[in-house]
Design a protein around this motif. Structure first.
Motif, PDB file in Angstrom:
ATOM      1  N   UNK A  86       0.821  -1.232   0.000  1.00  0.00           N
ATOM      2  CA  UNK A  86       0.000   0.000   0.000  1.00  0.00           C
ATOM      3  C   UNK A  86       0.849   1.273   0.000  1.00  0.00           C
ATOM      4  N   UNK A  87       2.165   1.127   0.194  1.00  0.00           N
ATOM      5  CA  UNK A  87       3.047   2.303   0.184  1.00  0.00           C
ATOM      6  C   UNK A  87       3.753   2.472  -1.164  1.00  0.00           C
ATOM      7  N   UNK A  88       3.482   1.548  -2.111  1.00  0.00           N
ATOM      8  CA  UNK A  88       4.143   1.631  -3.420  1.00  0.00           C
ATOM      9  C   UNK A  88       3.231   2.325  -4.423  1.00  0.00           C
ATOM     10  N   UNK A  89       3.671   3.455  -4.978  1.00  0.00           N
ATOM     11  CA  UNK A  89       2.798   4.189  -5.901  1.00  0.00           C
ATOM     12  C   UNK A  89       2.513   3.435  -7.202  1.00  0.00           C
ATOM     13  N   UNK A  90       3.530   2.846  -7.809  1.00  0.00           N
ATOM     14  CA  UNK A  90       3.413   2.244  -9.147  1.00  0.00           C
ATOM     15  C   UNK A  90       2.213   1.342  -9.338  1.00  0.00           C
ATOM     16  N   UNK A  91       2.060   0.295  -8.483  1.00  0.00           N
ATOM     17  CA  UNK A  91       0.978  -0.664  -8.721  1.00  0.00           C
ATOM     18  C   UNK A  91      -0.423  -0.072  -8.552  1.00  0.00           C
ATOM     19  N   UNK A  92      -0.531   1.094  -7.914  1.00  0.00           N
ATOM     20  CA  UNK A  92      -1.854   1.699  -7.711  1.00  0.00           C
ATOM     21  C   UNK A  92      -2.199   2.725  -8.774  1.00  0.00           C
ATOM     22  N   UNK A  93      -1.244   2.999  -9.676  1.00  0.00           N
ATOM     23  CA  UNK A  93      -1.509   4.001 -10.711  1.00  0.00           C
ATOM     24  C   UNK A  93      -2.337   3.394 -11.841  1.00  0.00           C
ATOM     25  N   UNK A  94      -3.198   4.208 -12.487  1.00  0.00           N
ATOM     26  CA  UNK A  94      -3.805   3.723 -13.725  1.00  0.00           C
ATOM     27  C   UNK A  94      -2.675   3.359 -14.700  1.00  0.00           C
ATOM     28  N   UNK A  95      -2.845   2.301 -15.518  1.00  0.00           N
ATOM     29  CA  UNK A  95      -1.755   1.850 -16.390  1.00  0.00           C
ATOM     30  C   UNK A  95      -1.177   2.963 -17.278  1.00  0.00           C
ATOM     31  N   UNK A  96      -2.043   3.843 -17.792  1.00  0.00           N
ATOM     32  CA  UNK A  96      -1.538   4.897 -18.685  1.00  0.00           C
ATOM     33  C   UNK A  96      -0.634   5.873 -17.925  1.00  0.00           C
ATOM     34  N   UNK A  97      -0.978   6.113 -16.660  1.00  0.00           N
ATOM     35  CA  UNK A  97      -0.161   7.013 -15.825  1.00  0.00           C
ATOM     36  C   UNK A  97       1.195   6.364 -15.557  1.00  0.00           C
ATOM     37  N   UNK A  98       1.140   5.076 -15.232  1.00  0.00           N
ATOM     38  CA  UNK A  98       2.368   4.332 -14.969  1.00  0.00           C
ATOM     39  C   UNK A  98       3.273   4.375 -16.192  1.00  0.00           C
ATOM     40  N   UNK A  99       2.675   4.245 -17.375  1.00  0.00           N
ATOM     41  CA  UNK A  99       3.538   4.191 -18.551  1.00  0.00           C
ATOM     42  C   UNK A  99       4.130   5.563 -18.881  1.00  0.00           C
ATOM     43  N   UNK A 100       3.456   6.653 -18.516  1.00  0.00           N
ATOM     44  CA  UNK A 100       4.080   7.985 -18.665  1.00  0.00           C
ATOM     45  C   UNK A 100       5.314   8.051 -17.758  1.00  0.00           C
ATOM     46  N   UNK A 101       5.175   7.487 -16.554  1.00  0.00           N
ATOM     47  CA  UNK A 101       6.301   7.465 -15.617  1.00  0.00           C
ATOM     48  C   UNK A 101       7.490   6.683 -16.172  1.00  0.00           C
ATOM     49  N   UNK A 102       7.201   5.506 -16.752  1.00  0.00           N
ATOM     50  CA  UNK A 102       8.283   4.682 -17.324  1.00  0.00           C
ATOM     51  C   UNK A 102       8.954   5.410 -18.492  1.00  0.00           C
ATOM     52  N   UNK A 103       8.134   6.052 -19.338  1.00  0.00           N
ATOM     53  CA  UNK A 103       8.702   6.814 -20.464  1.00  0.00           C
ATOM     54  C   UNK A 103       9.639   7.915 -19.946  1.00  0.00           C
ATOM     55  N   UNK A 104       9.236   8.538 -18.837  1.00  0.00           N
ATOM     56  CA  UNK A 104      10.070   9.589 -18.243  1.00  0.00           C
ATOM     57  C   UNK A 104      11.413   9.037 -17.780  1.00  0.00           C
ATOM     58  N   UNK A 105      11.385   7.837 -17.156  1.00  0.00           N
ATOM     59  CA  UNK A 105      12.643   7.200 -16.718  1.00  0.00           C
ATOM     60  C   UNK A 105      13.528   6.902 -17.930  1.00  0.00           C
ATOM     61  N   UNK A 106      12.910   6.385 -18.985  1.00  0.00           N
ATOM     62  CA  UNK A 106      13.697   6.065 -20.196  1.00  0.00           C
ATOM     63  C   UNK A 106      14.282   7.332 -20.821  1.00  0.00           C
ATOM     64  N   UNK A 107      13.503   8.410 -20.840  1.00  0.00           N
ATOM     65  CA  UNK A 107      13.990   9.672 -21.421  1.00  0.00           C
ATOM     66  C   UNK A 107      15.175  10.205 -20.607  1.00  0.00           C
ATOM     67  N   UNK A 108      15.113  10.062 -19.274  1.00  0.00           N
ATOM     68  CA  UNK A 108      16.218  10.542 -18.428  1.00  0.00           C
ATOM     69  C   UNK A 108      17.471   9.716 -18.677  1.00  0.00           C
ATOM     70  N   UNK A 109      17.311   8.409 -18.910  1.00  0.00           N
ATOM     71  CA  UNK A 109      18.470   7.570 -19.213  1.00  0.00           C
ATOM     72  C   UNK A 109      19.078   7.954 -20.554  1.00  0.00           C
ATOM     73  N   UNK A 110      18.230   8.306 -21.504  1.00  0.00           N
ATOM     74  CA  UNK A 110      18.711   8.748 -22.815  1.00  0.00           C
ATOM     75  C   UNK A 110      19.491  10.064 -22.656  1.00  0.00           C
ATOM     76  N   UNK A 111      18.954  10.966 -21.837  1.00  0.00           N
ATOM     77  CA  UNK A 111      19.682  12.211 -21.547  1.00  0.00           C
ATOM     78  C   UNK A 111      21.036  11.878 -20.926  1.00  0.00           C
ATOM     79  N   UNK A 112      21.037  10.926 -19.985  1.00  0.00           N
ATOM     80  CA  UNK A 112      22.273  10.547 -19.287  1.00  0.00           C
ATOM     81  C   UNK A 112      23.326  10.048 -20.280  1.00  0.00           C
ATOM     82  N   UNK A 113      22.880   9.264 -21.260  1.00  0.00           N
ATOM     83  CA  UNK A 113      23.814   8.757 -22.278  1.00  0.00           C
ATOM     84  C   UNK A 113      24.416   9.912 -23.074  1.00  0.00           C
ATOM     85  N   UNK A 114      23.580  10.862 -23.446  1.00  0.00           N
ATOM     86  CA  UNK A 114      24.059  12.014 -24.226  1.00  0.00           C
ATOM     87  C   UNK A 114      25.024  12.850 -23.387  1.00  0.00           C
ATOM     88  N   UNK A 115      24.648  13.106 -22.128  1.00  0.00           N
ATOM     89  CA  UNK A 115      25.493  13.931 -21.257  1.00  0.00           C
ATOM     90  C   UNK A 115      26.836  13.252 -21.001  1.00  0.00           C
TER      91      UNK A 115
END
Ligand code: HEC
Length: 144
Positions: A86-115
């Motif tokens: 009950x303290x974990x946000x991910x599993x309680x998010x609507x799937x579309x919201x969760x996937x925006x979050x995952x896309x954000x993590x992937x975008x930050x990793x892509x930025x990290x590679x460029x930097x």
């Protein structure tokens, strides 16, 4: 310069609309404990973003990439796995919201590679990709 200017204007317009009390965001109902985990993570996101901007502004691209990967990137995923369900946000998010979050993590990793390449122009050009996910989620979902 036309595209970034247009983006800022579009955002400003969106902000003005959001401020008029006509809140059409979807409510994501999270258990209180998950909400508190999410809010703490969000404040840490903002702190990381501020650190990254400071590092980029002083030419410390590799360090900026390291913070981006650790704090915002794919490496930052799953860090609440050991918390009670009950303290974990991910599993309680609507799937579309969760996937925006995952896309954000992937975008930050892509930025990290460029930097990590140390290329100043490419790193600066990639900066907006760090905040696109924040905006995408914040303009669609609310917790209350
Ligand atoms: C998957 C969705 C999602 C993403 C991605 C996301 N946020 Fe959030 N964030 C939220 C929600 C939902 C709230 C709570 C809004 C409300 O109060 O209803 C929030 C709240 C916040 C808050 C307020 C925290 C508090 O103490 O109340 C900050 C600061 C914040 N986000 C920063 C960020 C930053 C910076 C990023 C990007 C690096 C980001 N967020 C990405 C969903 C997201």
């Amino acid at each position: 310069m036309k595209a970034p200017l247009f983006c800022s204007l579009a955002l400003l317009t969106a902000t003005v609309h959001a401020a008029d009390g006509d809140d059409t965001r979807q409510l994501a109902s999270l258990p209180a404990a998950a909400e508190s985990t999410l809010r703490a993570e969000m404040r840490a996101n903002l702190l990381a973003l501020n650190e990254i901007l400071g590092l980029v502004s002083t030419g410390k691209f590799k360090e900026a990439g390291q913070i981006a990967e650790q704090e915002l990137g794919v490496s930052a995923m799953g860090k609440h796995r050991s918390l009670p369900f009950e303290a974990r946000p991910g599993p309680h998010m609507p799937p579309a919201m969760h996937s925006i979050g995952m896309d954000g993590h992937r975008a930050a990793s892509e930025f990290a590679r460029i930097a990590a390449s140390g290329d100043r122009d490419k790193t600066i050009a990639a900066l907006p990709s760090l905040t696109s996910g924040c905006v995408a989620c914040h303009y669609v979902y609310r917790l209350r």
